[in-house]
Design a protein around this motif. Sequence first.
Motif, PDB file in Angstrom:
ATOM      1  N   ASP A 300     -32.810  36.674  19.952  1.00 11.45           N
ATOM      2  CA  ASP A 300     -34.134  36.944  19.393  1.00 11.45           C
ATOM      3  C   ASP A 300     -35.088  35.768  19.592  1.00 11.45           C
ATOM      4  OD1 ASP A 300     -33.793  39.525  18.595  1.00 11.45           O
ATOM      5  OD2 ASP A 300     -33.320  39.058  16.505  1.00 11.45           O
ATOM      6  N   GLU A 301     -34.566  34.553  19.499  1.00 10.20           N
ATOM      7  CA  GLU A 301     -35.406  33.367  19.645  1.00 10.20           C
ATOM      8  C   GLU A 301     -34.628  32.283  20.383  1.00 10.20           C
ATOM      9  OE1 GLU A 301     -36.838  31.857  15.930  1.00 10.20           O
ATOM     10  OE2 GLU A 301     -37.250  33.855  15.112  1.00 10.20           O
ATOM     11  N   PHE A 302     -35.338  31.484  21.179  1.00 11.19           N
ATOM     12  CA  PHE A 302     -34.717  30.306  21.773  1.00 11.19           C
ATOM     13  C   PHE A 302     -35.785  29.255  22.032  1.00 11.19           C
ATOM     14  CE2 PHE A 302     -36.128  32.543  25.555  1.00 11.19           C
ATOM     15  CZ  PHE A 302     -36.538  31.521  26.413  1.00 11.19           C
ATOM     16  N   SER A 303     -35.369  28.022  22.086  1.00 14.58           N
ATOM     17  CA  SER A 303     -36.282  26.929  22.415  1.00 14.58           C
ATOM     18  C   SER A 303     -35.491  25.823  23.084  1.00 14.58           C
ATOM     19  CB  SER A 303     -36.985  26.383  21.162  1.00 14.58           C
ATOM     20  OG  SER A 303     -36.042  25.857  20.244  1.00 14.58           O
ATOM     21  N   LEU A 304     -36.182  25.023  23.883  1.00 17.58           N
ATOM     22  CA  LEU A 304     -35.586  23.877  24.563  1.00 17.58           C
ATOM     23  C   LEU A 304     -36.324  22.629  24.138  1.00 17.58           C
ATOM     24  CD1 LEU A 304     -33.672  22.653  26.742  1.00 17.58           C
ATOM     25  CD2 LEU A 304     -35.491  23.099  28.410  1.00 17.58           C
ATOM     26  N   GLY A 305     -35.615  21.657  23.626  1.00 22.92           N
ATOM     27  CA  GLY A 305     -36.258  20.425  23.196  1.00 22.92           C
ATOM     28  C   GLY A 305     -35.328  19.240  23.326  1.00 22.92           C
ATOM     29  N   GLN A 306     -35.819  18.085  22.862  1.00 22.00           N
ATOM     30  CA  GLN A 306     -34.998  16.884  22.858  1.00 22.00           C
ATOM     31  C   GLN A 306     -33.936  17.011  21.777  1.00 22.00           C
ATOM     32  OE1 GLN A 306     -36.899  13.211  21.576  1.00 22.00           O
ATOM     33  NE2 GLN A 306     -35.951  12.082  23.247  1.00 22.00           N
ATOM     34  N   PRO A 307     -32.728  16.479  22.003  1.00 15.38           N
ATOM     35  CA  PRO A 307     -31.715  16.519  20.945  1.00 15.38           C
ATOM     36  C   PRO A 307     -32.235  15.878  19.665  1.00 15.38           C
ATOM     37  CG  PRO A 307     -30.755  15.768  23.004  1.00 15.38           C
ATOM     38  CD  PRO A 307     -32.230  15.805  23.212  1.00 15.38           C
ATOM     39  N   SER A 308     -31.801  16.391  18.528  1.00 17.86           N
ATOM     40  CA  SER A 308     -32.163  15.803  17.241  1.00 17.86           C
ATOM     41  C   SER A 308     -31.178  14.698  16.890  1.00 17.86           C
ATOM     42  CB  SER A 308     -32.139  16.871  16.147  1.00 17.86           C
ATOM     43  OG  SER A 308     -30.800  17.306  15.930  1.00 17.86           O
ATOM     44  N   LEU A 309     -31.548  13.892  15.893  1.00 19.96           N
ATOM     45  CA  LEU A 309     -30.608  12.877  15.433  1.00 19.96           C
ATOM     46  C   LEU A 309     -29.375  13.510  14.801  1.00 19.96           C
ATOM     47  CD1 LEU A 309     -32.769   9.972  13.939  1.00 19.96           C
ATOM     48  CD2 LEU A 309     -31.411   9.966  16.027  1.00 19.96           C
ATOM     49  N   ASP A 310     -29.523  14.727  14.242  1.00 10.60           N
ATOM     50  CA  ASP A 310     -28.349  15.437  13.727  1.00 10.60           C
ATOM     51  C   ASP A 310     -27.324  15.639  14.836  1.00 10.60           C
ATOM     52  OD1 ASP A 310     -29.204  16.893  10.854  1.00 10.60           O
ATOM     53  OD2 ASP A 310     -30.874  16.467  12.192  1.00 10.60           O
ATOM     54  N   GLU A 311     -27.810  16.050  16.012  1.00  9.16           N
ATOM     55  CA  GLU A 311     -26.906  16.258  17.143  1.00  9.16           C
ATOM     56  C   GLU A 311     -26.326  14.946  17.641  1.00  9.16           C
ATOM     57  OE1 GLU A 311     -28.751  19.251  19.987  1.00  9.16           O
ATOM     58  OE2 GLU A 311     -30.266  19.091  18.424  1.00  9.16           O
ATOM     59  N   VAL A 312     -27.119  13.885  17.592  1.00  8.30           N
ATOM     60  CA  VAL A 312     -26.615  12.569  17.979  1.00  8.30           C
ATOM     61  C   VAL A 312     -25.449  12.177  17.083  1.00  8.30           C
ATOM     62  CG1 VAL A 312     -27.156  10.102  18.096  1.00  8.30           C
ATOM     63  CG2 VAL A 312     -28.826  11.777  18.910  1.00  8.30           C
ATOM     64  N   PHE A 313     -25.652  12.313  15.775  1.00 11.37           N
ATOM     65  CA  PHE A 313     -24.605  11.902  14.846  1.00 11.37           C
ATOM     66  C   PHE A 313     -23.354  12.753  15.020  1.00 11.37           C
ATOM     67  CE2 PHE A 313     -22.386  10.948  10.991  1.00 11.37           C
ATOM     68  CZ  PHE A 313     -22.727   9.634  10.737  1.00 11.37           C
ATOM     69  N   LEU A 314     -23.548  14.057  15.182  1.00  9.26           N
ATOM     70  CA  LEU A 314     -22.404  14.948  15.365  1.00  9.26           C
ATOM     71  C   LEU A 314     -21.647  14.606  16.642  1.00  9.26           C
ATOM     72  CD1 LEU A 314     -20.989  17.424  14.128  1.00  9.26           C
ATOM     73  CD2 LEU A 314     -22.426  18.845  15.595  1.00  9.26           C
ATOM     74  N   ALA A 315     -22.386  14.293  17.714  1.00 12.96           N
ATOM     75  CA  ALA A 315     -21.736  13.939  18.977  1.00 12.96           C
ATOM     76  C   ALA A 315     -20.958  12.629  18.872  1.00 12.96           C
ATOM     77  CB  ALA A 315     -22.780  13.828  20.080  1.00 12.96           C
ATOM     78  N   LEU A 316     -21.476  11.690  18.086  1.00 14.73           N
ATOM     79  CA  LEU A 316     -20.838  10.382  17.965  1.00 14.73           C
ATOM     80  C   LEU A 316     -19.635  10.387  17.030  1.00 14.73           C
ATOM     81  CD1 LEU A 316     -24.034   8.159  17.710  1.00 14.73           C
ATOM     82  CD2 LEU A 316     -22.440   8.212  19.639  1.00 14.73           C
ATOM     83  N   THR A 317     -19.678  11.234  16.001  1.00 17.24           N
ATOM     84  CA  THR A 317     -18.680  11.142  14.936  1.00 17.24           C
ATOM     85  C   THR A 317     -17.827  12.382  14.759  1.00 17.24           C
ATOM     86  OG1 THR A 317     -20.154  12.000  13.222  1.00 17.24           O
ATOM     87  CG2 THR A 317     -20.263   9.632  13.662  1.00 17.24           C
ATOM     88  N   ASP A 318     -18.237  13.499  15.353  1.00 17.70           N
ATOM     89  CA  ASP A 318     -17.548  14.778  15.171  1.00 17.70           C
ATOM     90  C   ASP A 318     -17.672  15.323  13.756  1.00 17.70           C
ATOM     91  OD1 ASP A 318     -16.672  15.072  17.795  1.00 17.70           O
ATOM     92  OD2 ASP A 318     -14.918  13.819  17.430  1.00 17.70           O
ATOM     93  N   HIS A 319     -18.596  14.785  12.976  1.00 19.76           N
ATOM     94  CA  HIS A 319     -18.904  15.381  11.667  1.00 19.76           C
ATOM     95  C   HIS A 319     -20.366  15.129  11.351  1.00 19.76           C
ATOM     96  CE1 HIS A 319     -19.088  11.537   9.462  1.00 19.76           C
ATOM     97  NE2 HIS A 319     -18.014  11.172  10.134  1.00 19.76           N
ATOM     98  N   PRO A 320     -21.003  15.973  10.527  1.00 25.89           N
ATOM     99  CA  PRO A 320     -22.426  15.812  10.233  1.00 25.89           C
ATOM    100  C   PRO A 320     -22.701  14.603   9.362  1.00 25.89           C
ATOM    101  CG  PRO A 320     -21.503  17.575   8.907  1.00 25.89           C
ATOM    102  CD  PRO A 320     -20.430  17.163   9.879  1.00 25.89           C
ATOM    103  N   ALA A 321     -23.929  14.102   9.431  1.00 23.27           N
ATOM    104  CA  ALA A 321     -24.292  12.899   8.678  1.00 23.27           C
ATOM    105  C   ALA A 321     -24.335  13.142   7.186  1.00 23.27           C
ATOM    106  CB  ALA A 321     -25.658  12.378   9.142  1.00 23.27           C
TER     107      ALA A 321
END
Length: 331
Positions: A300-321
């Motif tokens: 129904d909806e999609f968008s393309l943007g820069q990764p958020s800091l939430d995604e940065v933290f999840l990628a670095l730690t495997d858990h949310p901030a």
Amino acid sequence: MSDRANTLAIETKGLVKTFGKTRAVDGVDLAVPAGTVYGVLGPNGAGKTTAVRVLATLTRPDGGEARVFGHDVVREADTVRSKVSLTGQYASVDEDLTGLENLILLGRLIGHRKAAAKRRAEQLLDAFGLTEAAGRQVKKYSGGMRRRVDIAASIIRTPEVLFLDEPTTGLDPRSRNQVWDIVRIIVAQGTTVLLTTQYLDEADNLAGRIAVIDHGKVIAEGTPGELKASVGSGSVHVRLRDAGQRGEAERVLSANLSLGVNLEADPVALTARVDGNGGGAAEQASLALAALARSGITVDEFSLGQPSLDEVFLALTDHPATDDAEKEAVA
């Protein structure tokens, strides 16, 4: 300020603080430029508050070095205390006194004469939008008002370094924005702010540089833009029509994109990171959306943007901030 603006306001090397068998701070290196907001980002239990207590001379480190404008926090603790101020996670003012009485009392305690203390208190109450509430007991203030008067109490004497330890925890969005505005004003006047937070949008909005800390260690450091770029050149945000298709959508996106897929709290939403290799981020996102369509998954909806800091933290730690499973030990 007496110190040059181009020096480091805070510098730590291999900083360690232990509580029993727990290494709350485990070899932390920081370099905080003067006159900036520096964010220390991490979940509860990461070691943020303990590091601040060491830098504010409230807790002695068990290893490494820490300096504030070149002064060692252990050997020159009195000098460091003359340069810093700390606003902790909970209000430190007397709730039975009025806002004005609290600030006058603190002004008197640091050596101002009564008239000067009253002038400074009124000036701060006006600057923080609290003049109308000046004569009310602090216990009758809202959470945002209490936070503002607490920060005002920290700058009765303008510090060279202000430690803000999770200053907006529990505040509503309007109050958070008011605190953010106050932080910007304080920095514009020359004070260095070290901000600890578990709110990624707060670090993104305020900090020029950010140290991401987890389990007492700095696991990444840089500007918000640098941290976002480190986990991919783009991010595809997708909302499905049918929540029952999310599992299949996750499989399709994982197969067509080289980086991870994150399931959002919204049961029909997913976010997938795009690295841009082998074609631009937009081209990769288009191919992934086409794959979803071929699989019979309606978007129904999609968008393309820069990764958020939430995604940065999840990628670095495997858990949310915002994971608060651990509680931080403090002295």
